[in-house]
Design a protein around this motif. Structure first.
Motif, mmCIF file in Angstrom:
data_model
loop_
_atom_site.group_PDB
_atom_site.id
_atom_site.type_symbol
_atom_site.label_atom_id
_atom_site.label_comp_id
_atom_site.label_asym_id
_atom_site.label_seq_id
_atom_site.Cartn_x
_atom_site.Cartn_y
_atom_site.Cartn_z
ATOM 1 N N GLY A 143 0.828 -1.194 0.000
ATOM 2 C CA GLY A 143 0.000 0.000 0.000
ATOM 3 C C GLY A 143 0.862 1.244 0.000
ATOM 4 N N VAL A 144 0.224 2.392 -0.229
ATOM 5 C CA VAL A 144 0.914 3.669 -0.255
ATOM 6 C C VAL A 144 -0.097 4.757 0.099
ATOM 7 C CG1 VAL A 144 0.479 4.067 -2.720
ATOM 8 C CG2 VAL A 144 2.432 5.179 -1.613
ATOM 9 N N THR A 145 0.391 5.818 0.729
ATOM 10 C CA THR A 145 -0.454 6.939 1.087
ATOM 11 C C THR A 145 0.031 8.191 0.388
ATOM 12 O OG1 THR A 145 -0.586 5.960 3.291
ATOM 13 C CG2 THR A 145 -1.530 8.146 3.017
ATOM 14 N N PHE A 146 -0.907 8.935 -0.172
ATOM 15 C CA PHE A 146 -0.591 10.217 -0.806
ATOM 16 C C PHE A 146 -1.188 11.351 0.012
ATOM 17 C CE2 PHE A 146 -0.319 7.516 -4.651
ATOM 18 C CZ PHE A 146 0.854 7.986 -5.218
ATOM 19 N N GLY A 147 -0.464 12.467 0.106
ATOM 20 C CA GLY A 147 -0.976 13.690 0.695
ATOM 21 C C GLY A 147 -0.929 14.805 -0.329
ATOM 22 N N MET A 148 -2.094 15.280 -0.755
ATOM 23 C CA MET A 148 -2.172 16.345 -1.756
ATOM 24 C C MET A 148 -3.589 16.884 -1.796
ATOM 25 S SD MET A 148 -1.958 14.028 -5.247
ATOM 26 C CE MET A 148 -0.431 13.241 -4.755
ATOM 27 N N SER A 149 -3.803 17.974 -2.508
ATOM 28 C CA SER A 149 -5.149 18.512 -2.654
ATOM 29 C C SER A 149 -6.017 17.554 -3.460
ATOM 30 C CB SER A 149 -5.103 19.877 -3.341
ATOM 31 O OG SER A 149 -4.729 19.724 -4.704
ATOM 32 N N VAL A 150 -7.328 17.732 -3.353
ATOM 33 C CA VAL A 150 -8.246 16.869 -4.086
ATOM 34 C C VAL A 150 -8.016 16.992 -5.591
ATOM 35 C CG1 VAL A 150 -10.664 16.340 -4.542
ATOM 36 C CG2 VAL A 150 -9.958 17.010 -2.238
ATOM 37 N N SER A 151 -7.816 18.211 -6.082
ATOM 38 C CA SER A 151 -7.616 18.407 -7.518
ATOM 39 C C SER A 151 -6.352 17.721 -8.016
ATOM 40 C CB SER A 151 -7.548 19.903 -7.846
ATOM 41 O OG SER A 151 -8.797 20.512 -7.673
ATOM 42 N N LEU A 152 -5.278 17.791 -7.241
ATOM 43 C CA LEU A 152 -4.048 17.111 -7.645
ATOM 44 C C LEU A 152 -4.221 15.599 -7.596
ATOM 45 C CD1 LEU A 152 -1.205 19.265 -6.054
ATOM 46 C CD2 LEU A 152 -2.019 19.238 -8.418
ATOM 47 N N ALA A 153 -4.985 15.104 -6.619
ATOM 48 C CA ALA A 153 -5.272 13.669 -6.572
ATOM 49 C C ALA A 153 -5.999 13.229 -7.832
ATOM 50 C CB ALA A 153 -6.090 13.337 -5.330
ATOM 51 N N VAL A 154 -6.933 14.052 -8.288
ATOM 52 C CA VAL A 154 -7.649 13.735 -9.531
ATOM 53 C C VAL A 154 -6.686 13.724 -10.707
ATOM 54 C CG1 VAL A 154 -9.383 14.577 -11.157
ATOM 55 C CG2 VAL A 154 -9.882 14.558 -8.706
ATOM 56 N N ARG A 155 -5.776 14.689 -10.760
ATOM 57 C CA ARG A 155 -4.795 14.734 -11.852
ATOM 58 C C ARG A 155 -3.950 13.457 -11.885
ATOM 59 N NH1 ARG A 155 -3.446 19.396 -14.635
ATOM 60 N NH2 ARG A 155 -4.581 21.268 -14.012
ATOM 61 N N VAL A 156 -3.503 13.007 -10.708
ATOM 62 C CA VAL A 156 -2.695 11.788 -10.641
ATOM 63 C C VAL A 156 -3.499 10.599 -11.147
ATOM 64 C CG1 VAL A 156 -1.576 10.167 -9.063
ATOM 65 C CG2 VAL A 156 -1.235 12.621 -8.766
ATOM 66 N N CYS A 157 -4.748 10.505 -10.728
ATOM 67 C CA CYS A 157 -5.561 9.340 -11.094
ATOM 68 C C CYS A 157 -6.007 9.377 -12.555
ATOM 69 C CB CYS A 157 -6.762 9.239 -10.154
ATOM 70 S SG CYS A 157 -6.298 8.783 -8.464
ATOM 71 N N VAL A 158 -6.243 10.553 -13.093
ATOM 72 C CA VAL A 158 -6.555 10.656 -14.526
ATOM 73 C C VAL A 158 -5.349 10.204 -15.343
ATOM 74 C CG1 VAL A 158 -6.986 12.283 -16.412
ATOM 75 C CG2 VAL A 158 -8.327 12.427 -14.309
ATOM 76 N N ALA A 159 -4.157 10.652 -14.943
ATOM 77 C CA ALA A 159 -2.939 10.230 -15.644
ATOM 78 C C ALA A 159 -2.726 8.732 -15.507
ATOM 79 C CB ALA A 159 -1.732 10.988 -15.086
ATOM 80 N N ALA A 160 -2.988 8.181 -14.319
ATOM 81 C CA ALA A 160 -2.837 6.743 -14.106
ATOM 82 C C ALA A 160 -3.817 5.962 -14.977
ATOM 83 C CB ALA A 160 -3.052 6.408 -12.630
ATOM 84 N N ALA A 185 -15.078 9.602 -8.075
ATOM 85 C CA ALA A 185 -15.176 8.587 -9.130
ATOM 86 C C ALA A 185 -13.894 8.518 -9.944
ATOM 87 C CB ALA A 185 -16.367 8.895 -10.033
ATOM 88 N N ALA A 186 -13.283 9.668 -10.229
ATOM 89 C CA ALA A 186 -12.026 9.687 -10.989
ATOM 90 C C ALA A 186 -10.907 9.002 -10.226
ATOM 91 C CB ALA A 186 -11.639 11.128 -11.314
ATOM 92 N N ILE A 187 -10.953 9.084 -8.905
ATOM 93 C CA ILE A 187 -9.922 8.449 -8.081
ATOM 94 C C ILE A 187 -10.169 6.946 -7.939
ATOM 95 C CG2 ILE A 187 -8.996 8.348 -5.720
ATOM 96 C CD1 ILE A 187 -9.482 11.412 -5.597
ATOM 97 N N SER A 188 -11.397 6.561 -7.666
ATOM 98 C CA SER A 188 -11.699 5.158 -7.366
ATOM 99 C C SER A 188 -11.576 4.258 -8.587
ATOM 100 C CB SER A 188 -13.103 5.039 -6.764
ATOM 101 O OG SER A 188 -14.082 5.489 -7.671
ATOM 102 N N ARG A 189 -11.726 4.791 -9.783
ATOM 103 C CA ARG A 189 -11.644 3.920 -10.972
ATOM 104 C C ARG A 189 -10.233 3.393 -11.215
ATOM 105 N NH1 ARG A 189 -12.359 7.968 -16.231
ATOM 106 N NH2 ARG A 189 -10.541 9.290 -15.814
ATOM 107 N N THR A 190 -9.243 3.963 -10.520
ATOM 108 C CA THR A 190 -7.873 3.454 -10.635
ATOM 109 C C THR A 190 -7.571 2.388 -9.588
ATOM 110 O OG1 THR A 190 -6.961 5.104 -9.114
ATOM 111 C CG2 THR A 190 -7.111 5.712 -11.450
ATOM 112 N N GLY A 191 -8.546 2.119 -8.691
ATOM 113 C CA GLY A 191 -8.328 1.186 -7.597
ATOM 114 C C GLY A 191 -7.938 1.866 -6.300
ATOM 115 N N ALA A 192 -7.720 3.185 -6.351
ATOM 116 C CA ALA A 192 -7.329 3.938 -5.164
ATOM 117 C C ALA A 192 -8.564 4.332 -4.352
ATOM 118 C CB ALA A 192 -6.549 5.183 -5.566
ATOM 119 N N ARG A 193 -8.328 4.788 -3.111
ATOM 120 C CA ARG A 193 -9.398 5.270 -2.244
ATOM 121 C C ARG A 193 -9.130 6.711 -1.849
ATOM 122 N NH1 ARG A 193 -9.671 3.317 2.742
ATOM 123 N NH2 ARG A 193 -7.719 2.127 2.754
ATOM 124 N N LEU A 194 -10.214 7.451 -1.633
ATOM 125 C CA LEU A 194 -10.119 8.822 -1.173
ATOM 126 C C LEU A 194 -10.501 8.889 0.294
ATOM 127 C CD1 LEU A 194 -9.824 11.898 -1.643
ATOM 128 C CD2 LEU A 194 -12.242 11.915 -2.311
#
Length: 288
Positions: A143-160, A185-194
């Motif tokens: 597992g891994v934990t990310f700390g960032m704003s919601v918008s940046l989390a979306v950017r990471v997951c869209v790129a993923a 939804a943009a985050i969870s479709r990569t398998g990640a959790r918010l």
């Protein structure tokens, strides 16, 4: 005028400018930061990521979130392994004073054994770099934990998602903005959790994401840190009325003394049973 006289002035940061539209200066000291560490550890424990590697995509000073995450991590052995720093526009650089202050904190933390990473500039259009690190780290450690704003989390997951990167096992502890259904939804479709968090530069922790949420953005109000009331307010020139939040800071080490201060945020508060660990510890009120 409302700076807390009981706290020292370790270094200066700036708020996000939520209520005024412009950033405000906030003095921060180590006692203030470290008094929030138990809440941070509790949040990570409830969501099952306390032992996982941690990475952030946060700015250097005067942004309070980068060095804040570093110094809080030192207190419990959770220093970020990677520190990606957003490059929001071409040619943008902090002032010399803030660059030196950030470098001083990083070097002193390393010298004292904190293992602090150096901030790595990462433009917004290269979010896939963070996604690749997350996938590899989750594969190696479970597992891994990310700390960032919601918008940046979306950017990471869209790129993923576009690159076919699997972020299963990743948890994004994200705040700064509402966690809407579309963003989740943009985050969870990569398998990640918010796991949403609500933190104020002036007050510190306000809310932490429920482990059994009733809806997106459902958090437990941290009533040992803040008191919260609501009052109807009309949004200027719209005819729309909202239940505005008015906060009182309760932590002795909070940076600012607030007494029923309007934050320009609004939402709903309710008391209900969810069955998660936050409820067992006495956090019965939910905020969205």
């Amino acid at each position: 005028s409302f700076a807390n006289p009981l706290t020292a002035k370790g270094y200066a940061t700036e708020t996000g400018g939520t209520s005024s539209g412009t950033a405000s200066r906030v003095n921060t000291d180590v006692d203030n930061l470290w008094s929030t560490v138990p809440h941070l550890m509790l949040m990570r424990q409830v969501h099952g990521v306390l032992a996982y590697p941690f990475g952030i995509w946060r700015g250097p000073l005067p942004d309070p979130t980068g060095v804040g995450n570093v110094l809080r991590g030192v207190a419990h052995g959770g220093t970020p392994e990677r520190w990606f720093s957003p490059a929001v526009e071409q040619g943008f650089t902090p002032t010399l004073k803030n660059r030196l202050a950030t470098a001083y904190i990083v070097l002193m933390t390393r010298w004292l054994g904190g293992g602090c990473p150096w901030p790595e500039p990462l433009p917004l259009d290269q979010a896939v770099v963070s996604a690749r690190w997350g996938e590899q780290t989750a594969r190696e450690h479970g597992g891994v934990t990310f700390g960032m704003s919601v918008s940046l989390a979306v950017r990471v997951c869209v790129a993923a998602y576009e690159e076919g990167i699997d972020l299963g096992g990743a948890v994004f502890m994200s705040g700064g903005e509402p966690a809407t259904a579309a963003r989740e939804a943009a985050i969870s479709r990569t398998g990640a959790r918010l796991a949403p968090v609500y933190i104020s530069s002036d007050m510190g922790p306000v809310g932490h994401g429920c482990a059994n949420p009733a809806e997106v953005g459902d958090q437990h109000l941290l009533e040992d840190c803040v008191a919260l009331i609501q009052h109807p307010r009309e949004i200027l020139d719209t005819g729309v009325e909202v239940d505005a939040f008015y906060f009182t800071s309760l932590r002795p080490a909070a940076a600012t003394i607030l007494l029923n201060a309007e934050s320009d945020d609004y939402g709903k508060i309710e008391k209900r049973s969810c069955g998660c660990a936050f409820e067992e510890l006495g956090y019965h009120r939910h905020i969205t």
